[in-house]
Scaffold this motif. Sequence first.
Motif, short mmCIF file in Angstrom:
data_model
loop_
_atom_site.label_atom_id
_atom_site.label_comp_id
_atom_site.label_asym_id
_atom_site.label_seq_id
_atom_site.Cartn_x
_atom_site.Cartn_y
_atom_site.Cartn_z
N THR A 27 40.17 35.08 33.58
CA THR A 27 39.57 36.21 32.86
C THR A 27 38.06 36.23 33.05
OG1 THR A 27 41.32 36.15 31.20
CG2 THR A 27 39.28 37.27 30.60
N LYS A 60 35.22 46.48 30.74
CA LYS A 60 36.61 46.92 30.75
C LYS A 60 37.50 46.00 31.57
CE LYS A 60 35.95 50.88 28.50
NZ LYS A 60 36.61 51.21 27.22
N ILE A 61 37.02 45.57 32.74
CA ILE A 61 37.87 44.74 33.61
C ILE A 61 38.21 43.42 32.95
CG2 ILE A 61 35.88 43.73 34.81
CD1 ILE A 61 39.36 44.55 36.31
N VAL A 97 41.06 44.10 30.54
CA VAL A 97 42.32 44.31 31.26
C VAL A 97 42.88 42.97 31.75
CG1 VAL A 97 43.34 45.29 33.35
CG2 VAL A 97 41.81 46.68 31.94
N THR A 98 42.00 42.14 32.32
CA THR A 98 42.44 40.84 32.84
C THR A 98 42.95 39.94 31.72
OG1 THR A 98 40.75 41.01 34.57
CG2 THR A 98 41.76 38.85 34.23
N ARG A 156 44.36 40.84 28.95
CA ARG A 156 45.69 41.30 28.52
C ARG A 156 46.76 40.86 29.51
NH1 ARG A 156 42.77 45.74 26.31
NH2 ARG A 156 42.79 46.89 28.29
N ASP A 184 39.14 54.13 33.93
CA ASP A 184 39.43 53.10 32.95
C ASP A 184 38.37 52.01 32.91
OD1 ASP A 184 41.73 54.52 32.49
OD2 ASP A 184 43.08 53.10 33.50
N PHE A 185 37.61 51.86 33.99
CA PHE A 185 36.59 50.83 34.04
C PHE A 185 35.18 51.39 33.79
CE2 PHE A 185 39.53 48.64 37.30
CZ PHE A 185 40.34 48.18 36.26
#
Length: 307
Positions: free
Chosen positions: A164, A180-181, A184-185, A187, A293-294
């Motif tokens: 992460t 954001k990344i 996401v990572t 999750r 999204d990012f």
Amino acid sequence: MSEALDTVATVRRFNRFYTRAIGVLERGYLGGPYTLAENRVMYEIAHGEMVTPSAVAAALDVDAGYLSRMLSKLERDGMIERRRSDVDGRSVTLRLTARGHEFFASLNARTIDRVGELIGGLSAPDKARLAGALDTAQTLLQPQPDKAPIVLRSHQTGDMGWVTERHGVFYGTVYGWAPKIEAVTARICADFLDNFDPELERCWIAERGGERVGSVFLVKDSEPGVARLRLLMVEAAARGEKLGRRLVDECVSFAREKGNREIVLWTHEVLTAARGIYKAVGFELTETWVHDDFGKPEVSETWRLKL
């Protein structure tokens, strides 16, 4: 051979640009009375303790005779002084004089201003991308000692935090996708741990000398018989050693062994190195779309490999 020549041409083109941009070609560096080499000598003396001429020669990789001439000039100008070492009377140490310290402080300020002007027009994400690219260039170009072999192992406690963190740092720095990344990572990693099926899923961590240098995941997709490749990452220190291809090949072999009929993955158009690996392995691009999204528009892609 053509790739090597292209790389040489690119490096030479950058060298010509950068030496002009930072004033290396000026008769006196940054308008001062000394060359870049002479200023570097003062830098080494200013930033060391009990600095000897041999230590300066080694740090700058310069001929002892050439260094001696530079030291004599700086000593005549009152910038440096030589002293017998308190530890070994046969050894000479170098230090800046009060005048030398004053000059060096001024030079350091002008250097900061010059670089500030050079990057002043860049946005914050672009400055972060530049810093990441320069770190990568230094890692790839600096002399490398004999490297220990890279080994692949299954995930252990603490690996998900590392995956992460590294995704957040790399993609945030190079592509401006933070924070954001990282979310996401995190999750993806949490879902992997919560739902891990050791019969059909795997995480590979690449290590060299106990240091993590890469990762990849293969997990069950929502469609039966389909595996999903996720979170391929290779650190700068391990690039150029075909580690990315090795990690993807491990995923393909494992998926075949477990009877999957297909592997699917999600990537982005800007990730050219990863896309090159997927194409070489036999994946085919089947879908593209744009998302933000990012935090900014990016072209997303779905790639599939029939097994």
